[in-house]
Design an enzyme around this catalytic site. Structure first.
Site, PDB file in Angstrom:
ATOM      1  N   ASP A   6       0.865  -1.180   0.000  1.00 60.01           N
ATOM      2  CA  ASP A   6       0.000   0.000   0.000  1.00 60.01           C
ATOM      3  C   ASP A   6       0.897   1.224   0.000  1.00 60.01           C
ATOM      4  OD1 ASP A   6      -2.001   1.911   0.378  1.00 60.01           O
ATOM      5  OD2 ASP A   6      -2.057   1.598   2.550  1.00 60.01           O
ATOM      6  N   ASN A   9       0.924   8.608   0.334  1.00 61.93           N
ATOM      7  CA  ASN A   9       1.537   9.850  -0.127  1.00 61.93           C
ATOM      8  C   ASN A   9       2.963  10.024   0.380  1.00 61.93           C
ATOM      9  OD1 ASN A   9      -0.659  11.350  -1.627  1.00 61.93           O
ATOM     10  ND2 ASN A   9      -1.724  10.911   0.282  1.00 61.93           N
ATOM     11  N   ARG A  11       4.503   7.339   2.795  1.00 60.53           N
ATOM     12  CA  ARG A  11       5.124   6.098   3.213  1.00 60.53           C
ATOM     13  C   ARG A  11       4.419   4.899   2.591  1.00 60.53           C
ATOM     14  NH1 ARG A  11       3.404   4.938   9.531  1.00 60.53           N
ATOM     15  NH2 ARG A  11       1.150   5.041   9.228  1.00 60.53           N
ATOM     16  N   TYR A  90     -19.768   6.357  -6.096  1.00 54.56           N
ATOM     17  CA  TYR A  90     -19.328   7.342  -7.086  1.00 54.56           C
ATOM     18  C   TYR A  90     -19.961   7.086  -8.453  1.00 54.56           C
ATOM     19  CZ  TYR A  90     -15.651   9.906  -4.575  1.00 54.56           C
ATOM     20  OH  TYR A  90     -14.955  10.739  -3.740  1.00 54.56           O
ATOM     21  N   ASP A  99      -7.373   3.840  -1.728  1.00 58.37           N
ATOM     22  CA  ASP A  99      -7.259   3.548  -0.300  1.00 58.37           C
ATOM     23  C   ASP A  99      -8.637   3.539   0.358  1.00 58.37           C
ATOM     24  OD1 ASP A  99      -7.414   6.267  -0.915  1.00 58.37           O
ATOM     25  OD2 ASP A  99      -6.091   6.897   0.708  1.00 58.37           O
ATOM     26  N   THR A 123      -2.543  11.619   5.595  1.00 53.37           N
ATOM     27  CA  THR A 123      -2.299  12.909   4.955  1.00 53.37           C
ATOM     28  C   THR A 123      -3.606  13.675   4.805  1.00 53.37           C
ATOM     29  OG1 THR A 123      -0.436  11.960   3.751  1.00 53.37           O
ATOM     30  CG2 THR A 123      -1.325  14.028   2.931  1.00 53.37           C
ATOM     31  N   THR A 175      -0.191  30.025  21.565  1.00 54.71           N
ATOM     32  CA  THR A 175      -0.497  29.902  20.141  1.00 54.71           C
ATOM     33  C   THR A 175      -0.294  28.484  19.635  1.00 54.71           C
ATOM     34  OG1 THR A 175       0.090  32.212  19.757  1.00 54.71           O
ATOM     35  CG2 THR A 175       0.055  30.761  17.837  1.00 54.71           C
TER      36      THR A 175
END
Length: 241
Positions: A6, A9, A11, A90, A99, A123, A175
């Protein structure tokens, strides 16, 4: 022996399936280490390699070429309309990220005849719901935790933050905490809103599954009952053997 890969993006995750159809534990490497040398060391003896990728095509070609030279069958999984009783929502099934598609296939394999909400946080953070009949109802795509934080830092010159803050939904008192906790709040809030919206539409949620690189951190903050399944995509990949 069959190898499952697999490629994400940033790894790559991989495991092996033996003659009894049992998967080994999942291993990780960064994408820049996915080389012929790695494949020679880790995939040697594989009679077949089944791969899913959302990354640059060059990495897929590295694996394809290695398989050709080593007499190993190569199969790249792509999203499709139907598989093992799973139906994509879809209009163009090929546009659904592979994925996400494999997570749906894996969820139905692990929880047959169940209504399942899947959160995959890497990601990007994706939310998908699949009915007990195997129909993908649809989902959402949100920027992942690191992306949410990085976008604030890159667009606001005077805002500084430490990306390694402990996951928390508390109101920050500096912050760095403000930026990090807001990213967690956005992610957890999205999940809770998804559950609320499904309840409003009178969908009964039997299982909530959390997977992906941020799954364990999300698990500590999510109050709704859920399960963490690290290898959900591999349960889907295994359906293609």
């Amino acid at each position: 022996m069959i190898s499952l890969l697999d490629i994400g993006n940033t790894r790559t995750k991989y495991c092996k399936v033996d003659s009894s159809n049992t998967r080994s534990s999942v291993q990780f490497l960064t994408n820049n280490n996915l080389t012929k040398h790695f494949l020679n060391n880790k995939l040697c003896g594989s009679t077949k390699v089944i791969l899913a990728s959302v990354a640059d095509e060059q990495l897929t070609e590295v694996v394809r070429s290695w398989c050709l030279k080593n007499n190993s069958d190569f199969h790249r999984v792509l999203s499709e309309e139907n598989k093992n009783g799973v139906t994509s929502a879809y209009e163009d099934p090929s546009k659904l990220g592979v994925d996400r598609w494999l997570a749906l296939v894996g969820a139905v394999k692990l929880f047959p005849n169940k209504n399942v909400l899947i959160i995959d946080s890497g990601t990007a953070t994706t939310v998908d719901y699949i009915s007990s009949e195997g129909k993908h109802v649809g989902g959402w795509i949100l920027a992942g935790l690191n992306t949410l934080i990085s976008s604030v830092l890159s667009e606001t010159a005077k805002v500084k933050a430490n990306k390694s803050e402990i996951p928390s939904l508390g109101f920050g008192i500096n912050t760095s905490e403000n930026v990090n906790n807001a990213a967690w709040a956005a992610t957890i809030g999205t999940i809770h809103l998804a559950i609320s919206e499904l309840n409003r539409l009178e969908h009964v949620i039997d299982e909530v599954i959390i997977t992906g690189g941020n799954a364990l951190s999300i698990s500590t903050l999510l109050t709704h009952q859920h399960k963490v399944i690290d290898d959900l995509v591999f349960a889907g990949l295994q359906a293609y053997i």
